[in-house]
Enzyme design. Structure first.
Site, short mmCIF file in Angstrom:
data_model
loop_
_atom_site.label_atom_id
_atom_site.label_comp_id
_atom_site.label_asym_id
_atom_site.label_seq_id
_atom_site.Cartn_x
_atom_site.Cartn_y
_atom_site.Cartn_z
N GLU A 7 0.83 -1.20 0.00
CA GLU A 7 0.00 0.00 0.00
C GLU A 7 0.87 1.26 0.00
O GLU A 7 1.89 1.30 0.67
CB GLU A 7 -0.85 -0.05 1.28
N CYS B 26 3.67 8.35 0.82
CA CYS B 26 3.99 7.43 1.91
C CYS B 26 4.20 6.06 1.28
O CYS B 26 3.31 5.53 0.63
CB CYS B 26 2.83 7.39 2.90
N CYS C 122 5.03 -6.70 8.30
CA CYS C 122 6.01 -6.20 9.26
C CYS C 122 6.14 -7.23 10.37
O CYS C 122 5.19 -7.94 10.68
CB CYS C 122 5.54 -4.87 9.84
N CYS D 179 3.72 -4.25 16.75
CA CYS D 179 3.00 -3.20 17.49
C CYS D 179 1.51 -3.54 17.49
O CYS D 179 0.93 -3.82 16.43
CB CYS D 179 3.21 -1.83 16.86
N CYS E 116 -1.16 -1.67 15.16
CA CYS E 116 -0.83 -1.51 13.74
C CYS E 116 -1.35 -2.68 12.90
O CYS E 116 -1.09 -3.84 13.21
CB CYS E 116 0.68 -1.38 13.57
N GLY F 78 5.91 -2.03 7.12
CA GLY F 78 7.32 -2.41 7.24
C GLY F 78 8.10 -1.53 8.19
O GLY F 78 7.70 -0.42 8.50
N GLU F 79 9.21 -2.07 8.68
CA GLU F 79 10.13 -1.33 9.53
C GLU F 79 11.37 -1.03 8.69
O GLU F 79 12.15 -1.94 8.37
CB GLU F 79 10.48 -2.16 10.78
N SER G 237 10.73 6.68 9.29
CA SER G 237 10.10 6.43 10.58
C SER G 237 10.47 5.04 11.09
O SER G 237 10.37 4.05 10.38
CB SER G 237 8.57 6.52 10.41
N SER H 172 8.88 6.29 16.56
CA SER H 172 7.56 5.98 17.11
C SER H 172 7.71 5.68 18.59
O SER H 172 8.24 4.64 18.96
CB SER H 172 6.98 4.76 16.38
N LEU H 173 7.25 6.60 19.42
CA LEU H 173 7.43 6.45 20.86
C LEU H 173 6.15 5.88 21.49
O LEU H 173 6.19 4.84 22.13
CB LEU H 173 7.76 7.83 21.45
N HIS H 174 5.06 6.59 21.32
CA HIS H 174 3.73 6.12 21.73
C HIS H 174 3.59 5.83 23.22
O HIS H 174 2.61 5.18 23.63
CB HIS H 174 3.32 4.86 20.94
N ASN I 106 -5.69 5.46 14.79
CA ASN I 106 -6.71 4.99 13.85
C ASN I 106 -7.25 3.67 14.36
O ASN I 106 -6.47 2.76 14.63
CB ASN I 106 -6.09 4.76 12.46
N CYS J 175 -2.86 3.43 7.55
CA CYS J 175 -1.93 2.47 8.15
C CYS J 175 -2.23 1.01 7.80
O CYS J 175 -2.46 0.17 8.67
CB CYS J 175 -1.91 2.62 9.65
N1 SAH Z 1 7.79 0.75 11.27
C1 SAH Z 1 7.91 2.18 11.26
C2 SAH Z 1 7.17 2.87 10.15
C3 SAH Z 1 5.81 2.40 9.76
S1 SAH Z 1 4.40 2.94 10.65
C4 SAH Z 1 7.54 2.75 12.61
O1 SAH Z 1 7.12 1.99 13.47
O2 SAH Z 1 7.71 3.94 12.82
C5 SAH Z 1 4.30 4.69 10.59
C6 SAH Z 1 3.68 5.27 11.85
O3 SAH Z 1 2.29 4.93 11.96
C7 SAH Z 1 4.33 4.77 13.13
O4 SAH Z 1 4.52 5.83 14.03
C8 SAH Z 1 3.31 3.80 13.65
O5 SAH Z 1 3.47 3.57 15.01
C9 SAH Z 1 2.02 4.51 13.28
N2 SAH Z 1 0.82 3.70 13.34
C10 SAH Z 1 0.65 2.39 13.06
N3 SAH Z 1 -0.61 2.01 13.26
C11 SAH Z 1 -1.27 3.10 13.65
C12 SAH Z 1 -2.64 3.35 14.01
N4 SAH Z 1 -3.56 2.38 14.01
N5 SAH Z 1 -2.96 4.61 14.37
C13 SAH Z 1 -2.04 5.60 14.39
N6 SAH Z 1 -0.75 5.42 14.06
C14 SAH Z 1 -0.37 4.18 13.71
#
Ligand code: SAH
Length: 344
Positions: free
Chosen positions: A93, A106, A113, A117, A120, A160-161, A192, A215-217, A291, A334
């Site tokens: 995608e 993007c 992946c 997470c 995701c 993907g990472e 990212s 990506s800290l979260h 999301n 995503c």
């Molecule tokens: N693997 C990388 C890049 C891909 S995801 C990473 O982890 O950064 C890009 C961003 O979207 C990341 O910050 C990821 O945590 C975020 N993401 C994934 N699923 C999401 C969701 N359901 N809602 C909001 N952000 C999300």
């Protein structure tokens, strides 16, 4: 014999390949120009090459095409979401986002992946394989061709990472930035990562001027481990130290991504804890109301909580923005478009 992925080669590598075929060196630049400036998708389009060379290339090399399986266009803001098929039938995608300052794409860096997470959609079935540099470039080239729009920037935020596919991603960055190709400015590229510390250290040594997004979260390991398995081997203290070193080496501001999930990571106390850790850093926080992912029970934070969280960070001296949502009428942020397609 396995075919050579021509689009994934540096100019010097194309020249070396041509030498093996008994062709003159200057053909390398011609081919590079067809691939990365004119961005054609077949050897037969390379009209300044002899017919016999085109045939030889057909036999020995591939152009790693991506083909459009589906394209959804937002009526609200012109965002385009693409599903692409790869040569082996896998689906990825990509998204074209239109901003006032230019068009950004993007792209995906892997099929699926393996980082796991929990919020995701891309990680639910694990990773199928990593993409080559050429397949990453093809997503941009194909979108340019299909939309008729020039792409100015790219974010590696699809499935993907990127740092789990390190070598191909480095090659992609250098090829997309190449003056004889797309010539995209490094400052318009964002990579990212979920925070793989050794790879961040390696990236700091590459001498690139791209933007790193992490990506800290979460404000601490305890909360982070609940949603990000990668937090176990990459504790936050060391992760933030690696980020400090990255900033010192590159002089570039880091973006921290923080997806706000109701009741999981969005309390005011967490905002204060996070601010305490980031306030002295050259950084910027991007808040994203999570999301919804059908497969999980996560709900996005209320607007009020998002505002409160942002205000606390700002009051404590941490620059913060809330991500504007594009293309909400065409569903599927995503990796969700790919998922709904595969479940049919
Ligand atoms: N693997 C990388 C890049 C891909 S995801 C990473 O982890 O950064 C890009 C961003 O979207 C990341 O910050 C990821 O945590 C975020 N993401 C994934 N699923 C999401 C969701 N359901 N809602 C909001 N952000 C999300």
């Amino acid at each position: 014999m396995e075919k050579v992925n021509l689009k994934s080669l540096y100019l010097e590598e194309i020249e070396a390949f041509l030498k093996e075929l008994g062709e003159p060196k200057f053909r390398g630049k011609q081919i590079f120009d067809w691939l990365h400036a004119k961005q054609v998708s077949s050897f037969s389009d390379m009209t300044n090459l002899s017919k016999s060379l085109r045939e030889k290339l057909e036999e020995t090399a591939t152009l790693e095409p991506v083909t459009i399986v589906k394209c959804l266009i937002s009526k609200e803001d012109g965002t385009r979401k693409y599903l692409f098929g790869l040569e082996n039938g896998s689906i990825i995608e990509s998204v074209l986002m239109k901003y006032e300052h230019g068009n950004t794409v993007c792209i995906s860096t892997q099929v699926g992946c393996r980082m796991g997470c929990t919020f995701c959609a891309s990680t639910i079935d694990g990773v199928e394989r990593s993409l080559s540099a050429g397949e990453m470039l093809s997503q941009i080239y194909e979108i340019q061709k299909d939309s008729g729009e020039r792409v100015h920037g790219v974010v590696l935020m699809g499935s993907g990472e990127p740092l789990d596919n390190y070598d191909s991603v480095m090659k992609f960055l250098r090829l997309v930035n190449h003056p004889l190709g797309q010539n995209m400015g490094q400052r318009h590229i964002t990579l990212s990562t979920c925070g793989l510390i050794p790879k961040i250290n390696q990236l700091a040594e590459e001498g690139l001027q791209i933007t790193l997004a992490v990506s800290l979260h979460a404000p601490n390991d305890e909360v982070r481990r609940k949603t990000m398995p990668v937090a176990n081997a990459n504790p936050m203290k060391e992760l933030l130290m690696a980020c400090e070193q990255y900033i010192a080496k590159t002089n570039r501001r880091i973006t921290f991504e923080y997806a706000l999930i109701q009741g999981v990571n969005d309390s005011e106390a967490y905002a204060r804890e996070l601010a305490g850790k980031l306030k002295h850093m050259l950084c910027h926080v991007n808040l994203i109301p999570v999301n919804d992912v059908k497969e999980r029970n996560y709900v996005k934070s209320s607007n009020e909580n998002v505002k409160k969280f942002a205000a606390i960070l700002q009051k404590n001296g941490v620059e913060t923005t809330v991500r504007r949502k594009l293309g909400s009428d065409i569903d599927a942020a995503c990796g969700q478009l790919r998922r709904s397609h595969m479940q049919k």
